[in-house]
Design an enzyme around this catalytic site. Structure first.
Site, mmCIF file in Angstrom:
data_model
loop_
_atom_site.group_PDB
_atom_site.id
_atom_site.type_symbol
_atom_site.label_atom_id
_atom_site.label_comp_id
_atom_site.label_asym_id
_atom_site.label_seq_id
_atom_site.Cartn_x
_atom_site.Cartn_y
_atom_site.Cartn_z
ATOM 1 N N SER A 72 37.828 11.810 -12.355
ATOM 2 C CA SER A 72 37.617 10.589 -13.150
ATOM 3 C C SER A 72 36.127 10.286 -13.309
ATOM 4 C CB SER A 72 38.379 9.405 -12.555
ATOM 5 O OG SER A 72 37.784 8.965 -11.363
ATOM 6 N N HIS A 132 29.381 8.356 -3.751
ATOM 7 C CA HIS A 132 30.174 8.159 -2.540
ATOM 8 C C HIS A 132 30.798 6.762 -2.574
ATOM 9 C CE1 HIS A 132 31.444 8.752 1.559
ATOM 10 N NE2 HIS A 132 30.997 7.536 1.841
HETATM 11 C C1 GRF Z 1 35.333 9.340 -5.769
HETATM 12 O O1 GRF Z 1 35.806 8.238 -5.051
HETATM 13 C C2 GRF Z 1 33.938 9.704 -5.342
HETATM 14 O O2 GRF Z 1 33.184 8.595 -4.932
HETATM 15 C C3 GRF Z 1 34.191 10.598 -4.143
HETATM 16 O O3 GRF Z 1 35.324 11.348 -4.496
HETATM 17 C C4 GRF Z 1 36.104 10.622 -5.430
HETATM 18 C C5 GRF Z 1 36.269 11.507 -6.624
HETATM 19 O O4 GRF Z 1 37.119 10.941 -7.578
HETATM 20 N N1 GRF Z 1 33.036 11.404 -3.857
HETATM 21 P P1 GRF Z 1 37.223 11.580 -9.019
HETATM 22 O O5 GRF Z 1 37.651 13.044 -8.807
HETATM 23 O O6 GRF Z 1 35.897 11.483 -9.671
HETATM 24 O O7 GRF Z 1 38.286 10.803 -9.723
#
Ligand code: GRF
Length: 205
Positions: free
Chosen positions: A16, A112
């Site tokens: 996402s 993060h």
């Molecule tokens: C997000 O919460 C990001 O902060 C963490 O991993 C998750 C990835 O989500 N590092 P997506 O794959 O971008 O939906």
């Protein structure tokens, strides 16, 4: 006008944040384009999404290489081939090794889902809930050799109300992640981020 900056997104899952970066890149004057997606999982939703969007997307896993150094050397070849300026880790479930870090020093970002240095590593939102925190949030930072330890670029705080659970907190934080990451990338390509020791100075426009 400058040529747009060329970004490679590394992902392992849902993607996402990749999609948010992509959508923001489509706006006029975003200053960057998503030129490559690297996924270490063939079935990652984000990887399939990139293919559907017609973005060059490559599946590469260290398991196909004798060691991480050779994996990263091959990665760097791909990145150079696509003339990548900046790497954005977005749900990429691996640590970057010294070979790639040296080749892209100061040019790798990560997002993060907590206010670093609190709650690094996996399940940051669960960690915040279990710790009894009243506030958490998200952080975009430059990547160094540690786990979520690099210089902080942008942060956004999110309140943890009574009764919040991992899922509700995660989705509330995620909405902010989708804004914060494109903002950081835009600042980078405007030449406004200057790393000075642990600190990232955001220069005025
Ligand atoms: C997000 O919460 C990001 O902060 C963490 O991993 C998750 C990835 O989500 N590092 P997506 O794959 O971008 O939906």
């Amino acid at each position: 006008m400058h040529n747009p900056g060329r970004v490679a997104v590394f992902l392992s899952g849902r993607g996402s944040n990749f999609h948010a970066l992509y959508r923001a890149s489509q706006k006029p004057d975003s200053g960057y384009t998503i030129a490559l997606v690297i996924s270490d999982r063939k079935a990652a939703v984000g990887f399939l999404k990139a293919l559907r969007l017609g973005i060059p997307a490559v599946h590469m896993t260290p398991r196909s290489f004798p060691d991480r150094d050779q994996f990263e050397t091959e990665l760097i070849g791909r990145l150079h081939e696509h003339r990548i300026d900046l790497i954005c880790l977005a749900g990429y479930m691996r640590l970057v090794g010294p070979t790639l870090l040296a080749a892209y020093a100061g040019r790798i970002m990560n997002i993060h889902p907590a206010l670093l240095p609190a709650f690094p590593g996996l399940h940051a939102q669960r960690q915040a809930i279990e710790y009894g925190g009243k506030v958490s949030g998200c952080t975009v930072h430059f990547v160094d050799g540690g786990m979520d330890t690099g210089p902080i670029i942008l942060q956004r705080a999110v309140v943890i109300p009574e009764g919040d659970c991992e899922e509700t907190l995660s989705s509330r934080i995620l909405r902010w992640e989708h804004r914060l990451y494109p903002d950081a990338v835009r600042l980078y390509f405007q030449g406004r981020l200057q790393i000075s020791g642990r600190r990232v100075i955001i220069k005025p426009q």
